[in-house]
Design a protein around this motif. Structure first.
Motif, mmCIF file in Angstrom:
data_model
loop_
_atom_site.group_PDB
_atom_site.id
_atom_site.type_symbol
_atom_site.label_atom_id
_atom_site.label_comp_id
_atom_site.label_asym_id
_atom_site.label_seq_id
_atom_site.Cartn_x
_atom_site.Cartn_y
_atom_site.Cartn_z
ATOM 1 N N LEU A 48 -43.693 43.755 20.260
ATOM 2 C CA LEU A 48 -43.892 44.334 21.583
ATOM 3 C C LEU A 48 -45.344 44.359 22.018
ATOM 4 O O LEU A 48 -45.670 43.984 23.156
ATOM 5 N N TYR A 60 -48.682 41.639 25.925
ATOM 6 C CA TYR A 60 -47.428 42.331 25.660
ATOM 7 C C TYR A 60 -46.253 41.369 25.734
ATOM 8 O O TYR A 60 -46.305 40.341 26.404
ATOM 9 N N SER A 63 -40.746 41.444 27.910
ATOM 10 C CA SER A 63 -39.709 42.450 28.108
ATOM 11 C C SER A 63 -40.268 43.836 28.390
ATOM 12 O O SER A 63 -39.567 44.691 28.936
ATOM 13 N N VAL A 64 -41.534 44.074 28.032
ATOM 14 C CA VAL A 64 -42.111 45.409 28.199
ATOM 15 C C VAL A 64 -43.393 45.405 29.020
ATOM 16 O O VAL A 64 -43.950 46.473 29.290
ATOM 17 N N LYS A 65 -43.836 44.248 29.419
ATOM 18 C CA LYS A 65 -45.089 44.132 30.155
ATOM 19 C C LYS A 65 -45.053 44.966 31.435
ATOM 20 O O LYS A 65 -44.075 44.941 32.174
ATOM 21 N N ARG A 67 -44.785 48.110 31.596
ATOM 22 C CA ARG A 67 -44.094 49.387 31.374
ATOM 23 C C ARG A 67 -44.576 50.107 30.118
ATOM 24 O O ARG A 67 -44.578 51.336 30.073
ATOM 25 N N PHE A 68 -44.952 49.351 29.097
ATOM 26 C CA PHE A 68 -45.376 49.929 27.828
ATOM 27 C C PHE A 68 -46.891 49.729 27.665
ATOM 28 O O PHE A 68 -47.447 48.702 28.093
ATOM 29 N N MET A 83 -44.226 54.535 26.642
ATOM 30 C CA MET A 83 -43.133 53.762 27.218
ATOM 31 C C MET A 83 -42.685 54.423 28.521
ATOM 32 O O MET A 83 -42.201 55.560 28.501
ATOM 33 N N LEU A 86 -38.224 53.393 31.363
ATOM 34 C CA LEU A 86 -37.331 52.917 30.303
ATOM 35 C C LEU A 86 -35.993 52.465 30.865
ATOM 36 O O LEU A 86 -35.478 53.028 31.851
ATOM 37 N N ASP A 90 -33.828 48.876 26.473
ATOM 38 C CA ASP A 90 -34.911 49.257 25.556
ATOM 39 C C ASP A 90 -34.385 50.019 24.346
ATOM 40 O O ASP A 90 -35.156 50.324 23.430
ATOM 41 N N TYR A 94 -37.637 51.475 16.826
ATOM 42 C CA TYR A 94 -39.008 51.040 17.033
ATOM 43 C C TYR A 94 -39.812 51.262 15.752
ATOM 44 O O TYR A 94 -39.677 52.314 15.100
#
Length: 121
Positions: A48, A60, A63-65, A67-68, A83, A86, A90, A94
Motif C-alpha cells: 500500500l 502509493y 487502490s489507496v492513492k 485516501r491513505f 485511512m 474508506l 478496503d 493490514y
C-alpha cells in the motif's frame, strides 16, 4: 529481538476514517524503511505505502492513492497509516513491515501481527 506491535484496526462505515499505528522496538527505528501491506480473503498480500528511513514516501498503490497517508515518528519509533474515505473493498488484514535497510527494496525483514479493518456499506 525486533517487534512490531500494531494497533488501531476495527469496524467502520464506508466513508469513515481509521488510523493504524505500528510501534517498533528492538533496533534503531530511524535506520529502517517501513511499509504497510494488506491482505483480503482469497487475495495476495498487497503493498500500500512505504516510507524510507529518511522520510521519503514511495508512490502509493493506486487502490489507496489520495485516501491513505503513511507517516513515521522516529522519536516514538512508530509508523502510521491514516485511512480516509474508506470503502468496503478496503476490508482486509493490514500489516506493517520493516525493511532490511533504510530504503524500500521489498526486502521485508519483520512483520507486524496484523490488524483487521472491516468497512461496512
Amino acid at each position: 529481538q525486533v517487534q512490531l506491535v500494531q494497533s488501531g484496526g476495527g469496524l467502520v462505515q464506508a466513508g469513515g476514517s481509521l488510523r493504524l499505528s505500528c510501534a517498533a522496538s528492538g533496533r534503531t527505528f530511524s535506520s529502517y524503511a517501513m511499509s504497510w501491506f494488506r491482505q483480503a480473503p482469497g487475495k495476495e498480500r498487497e503493498f500500500l505505502a512505504g516510507v524510507t528511513a529518511r522520510n521519503g514516501i514511495a508512490p502509493y498503490a493506486d487502490s489507496v492513492k489520495g485516501r491513505f497517508t503513511i507517516s513515521r515518528d522516529n522519536d516514538k519509533s512508530t509508523v502510521y497509516l491514516q485511512m480516509n474515505s474508506l470503502k468496503p473493498e478496503d476490508t482486509a488484514v493490514y500489516y506493517c513491515a520493516q525493511e532490511h535497510g533504510p530504503v524500500l527494496l521489498g526486502e521485508i525483514e519483520y512483520w507486524g501481527q496484523g490488524s483487521q479493518v472491516t468497512v461496512t456499506s
